[in-house]
Design an enzyme around this catalytic site. Structure first.
Site, PDB file in Angstrom:
ATOM      1  N   LYS A   1       0.833  -1.215   0.000  1.00 36.77           N
ATOM      2  CA  LYS A   1       0.000   0.000   0.000  1.00 36.77           C
ATOM      3  C   LYS A   1       0.863   1.259   0.000  1.00 36.77           C
ATOM      4  O   LYS A   1       0.737   2.114  -0.866  1.00 36.77           O
ATOM      5  CB  LYS A   1      -0.909   0.072   1.249  1.00 36.77           C
ATOM      6  CG  LYS A   1      -1.822  -1.103   1.462  1.00 36.77           C
ATOM      7  CD  LYS A   1      -2.691  -0.914   2.694  1.00 36.77           C
ATOM      8  CE  LYS A   1      -1.907  -0.762   3.983  1.00 36.77           C
ATOM      9  NZ  LYS A   1      -1.309  -1.986   4.504  1.00 36.77           N
TER      10      LYS A   1
ATOM     11  N   ARG B   1      -0.499  -7.991  13.663  1.00 41.56           N
ATOM     12  CA  ARG B   1      -1.038  -7.102  12.627  1.00 41.56           C
ATOM     13  C   ARG B   1      -1.812  -7.884  11.569  1.00 41.56           C
ATOM     14  O   ARG B   1      -2.834  -7.425  11.072  1.00 41.56           O
ATOM     15  CB  ARG B   1       0.106  -6.302  11.981  1.00 41.56           C
ATOM     16  CG  ARG B   1       0.602  -5.180  12.897  1.00 41.56           C
ATOM     17  CD  ARG B   1       1.994  -4.724  12.531  1.00 41.56           C
ATOM     18  NE  ARG B   1       2.075  -4.156  11.210  1.00 41.56           N
ATOM     19  CZ  ARG B   1       3.212  -4.054  10.505  1.00 41.56           C
ATOM     20  NH1 ARG B   1       4.343  -4.501  11.013  1.00 41.56           N
ATOM     21  NH2 ARG B   1       3.206  -3.517   9.324  1.00 41.56           N
TER      22      ARG B   1
ATOM     23  N   ARG C   1      11.974  -5.674   5.260  1.00 37.91           N
ATOM     24  CA  ARG C   1      11.947  -4.292   5.735  1.00 37.91           C
ATOM     25  C   ARG C   1      12.508  -4.195   7.157  1.00 37.91           C
ATOM     26  O   ARG C   1      13.168  -3.223   7.507  1.00 37.91           O
ATOM     27  CB  ARG C   1      10.523  -3.743   5.695  1.00 37.91           C
ATOM     28  CG  ARG C   1      10.474  -2.282   6.123  1.00 37.91           C
ATOM     29  CD  ARG C   1       9.137  -1.631   5.876  1.00 37.91           C
ATOM     30  NE  ARG C   1       8.104  -2.227   6.710  1.00 37.91           N
ATOM     31  CZ  ARG C   1       6.805  -1.949   6.589  1.00 37.91           C
ATOM     32  NH1 ARG C   1       6.406  -1.108   5.667  1.00 37.91           N
ATOM     33  NH2 ARG C   1       5.924  -2.514   7.375  1.00 37.91           N
TER      34      ARG C   1
ATOM     35  N   ARG D   1      11.854  -1.064  11.765  1.00 40.37           N
ATOM     36  CA  ARG D   1      10.627  -0.469  12.313  1.00 40.37           C
ATOM     37  C   ARG D   1      10.170  -1.266  13.525  1.00 40.37           C
ATOM     38  O   ARG D   1      10.182  -2.494  13.503  1.00 40.37           O
ATOM     39  CB  ARG D   1       9.547  -0.464  11.221  1.00 40.37           C
ATOM     40  CG  ARG D   1       8.785   0.831  11.162  1.00 40.37           C
ATOM     41  CD  ARG D   1       7.888   0.885   9.964  1.00 40.37           C
ATOM     42  NE  ARG D   1       6.606   0.227  10.186  1.00 40.37           N
ATOM     43  CZ  ARG D   1       5.613   0.234   9.307  1.00 40.37           C
ATOM     44  NH1 ARG D   1       5.759   0.852   8.153  1.00 40.37           N
ATOM     45  NH2 ARG D   1       4.481  -0.375   9.575  1.00 40.37           N
TER      46      ARG D   1
ATOM     47  N   ARG E   1      -9.473   1.137   8.512  1.00 42.84           N
ATOM     48  CA  ARG E   1      -8.968  -0.165   8.933  1.00 42.84           C
ATOM     49  C   ARG E   1     -10.017  -0.987   9.662  1.00 42.84           C
ATOM     50  O   ARG E   1      -9.724  -2.088  10.129  1.00 42.84           O
ATOM     51  CB  ARG E   1      -7.761   0.029   9.844  1.00 42.84           C
ATOM     52  CG  ARG E   1      -6.431  -0.179   9.109  1.00 42.84           C
ATOM     53  CD  ARG E   1      -5.299   0.112  10.071  1.00 42.84           C
ATOM     54  NE  ARG E   1      -4.090  -0.570   9.745  1.00 42.84           N
ATOM     55  CZ  ARG E   1      -3.104  -0.047   9.018  1.00 42.84           C
ATOM     56  NH1 ARG E   1      -3.224   1.142   8.490  1.00 42.84           N
ATOM     57  NH2 ARG E   1      -2.000  -0.731   8.814  1.00 42.84           N
TER      58      ARG E   1
END
Ligand code: B4P
Length: 190
Positions: free
Chosen positions: A13, A144, A127, A133, A88
């Protein structure tokens, strides 16, 4: 054009929204980025959001709506927008509909990014190595993905019923996926 991106974490996204912004010449509004900016600035809102995000949960609907209302009130949105990471859940989808009606900017299309779970986990692991992160740890990622299934997936049907849903295969190179998105949204242009 007024567009939202839907899809699980790691579906591309944010990646594709950043590219599409140049193509459509509209602002890219990422609620994840807005929240991370609040966390980095150490604001009261950021302090509230920090732990919730780190464990992979959703930040409260009230906080998100206030943040979004203020962002969508800015003049650059007159040309349209790409909303990435919102809505969401169904409550956010309903709130967004009301907000957009109020400002006379109804949504044109919701783009659903479809990617299988194994690939999502692989991308996020990549990532995690590159960016570190806080919510890309294996535990937070599992959470998640679960939150996505439970809360966000029903939003797909919400836009399907309004005939505003464009489903895009998110597997392939970033260029391939981008081309598919441009093709899919063509028929929804306002
Ligand atoms: P987000 O920032 O929205 O995080 P995300 O779902 O992981 O998506 P992102 O856009 O960053 O990743 P992408 O798929 O592009 O949200 C983070 C947190 O903020 C949430 O968990 C929540 O706590 C909070 N939050 C945000 N919005 C909220 C809301 N509305 N309500 C409540 N809470 C909210 O990319 C992932 C990786 O895949 C990248 O490394 C990228 O390089 C790679 N990739 C992408 N496309 C690829 C491709 N085609 N091939 C190979 N790799 C690819």
């Amino acid at each position: 054009m007024r567009l939202v991106f839907l899809g699980p974490p790691g579906s591309g996204k944010g990646t594709q929204a950043a590219r599409l912004k140049e193509h459509l010449n509209v602002p890219h509004i990422s609620t994840g980025d807005l929240l991370r900016a609040e966390v980095a600035a150490g604001t009261e809102l950021g302090l509230k959001a920090k732990e919730v995000m780190a464990r992979g949960d959703l930040v409260s609907d009230d906080i998100l709506l206030g943040m979004l209302e203020s962002r969508l009130g800015q003049p650059d949105v007159a040309s349209g927008f790409i909303l990435d990471g919102y809505p969401r859940n169904l409550a956010q989808a309903a709130a967004l509909g009301e907000l957009l009606n109020k400002i006379g900017q109804p949504l044109d299309v919701a783009v659903q990014m479809a990617v299988g779970t194994d690939l999502l986990v692989e991308r996020i692991a990549g990532r995690a190595k590159a960016e570190g992160r806080e919510d890309d740890t294996p535990e937070a990622v599992r959470k998640r993905l679960q939150v996505y299934e439970d809360s966000t997936a029903p939003v797909i049907g919400f836009y399907g019923k309004q005939d505003k849903l464009a489903r895009v295969d998110g597997v392939g190179s970033m260029d391939e996926v981008f081309d598919r998105i441009v093709k899919a949204i063509g028929e929804y242009a306002s």
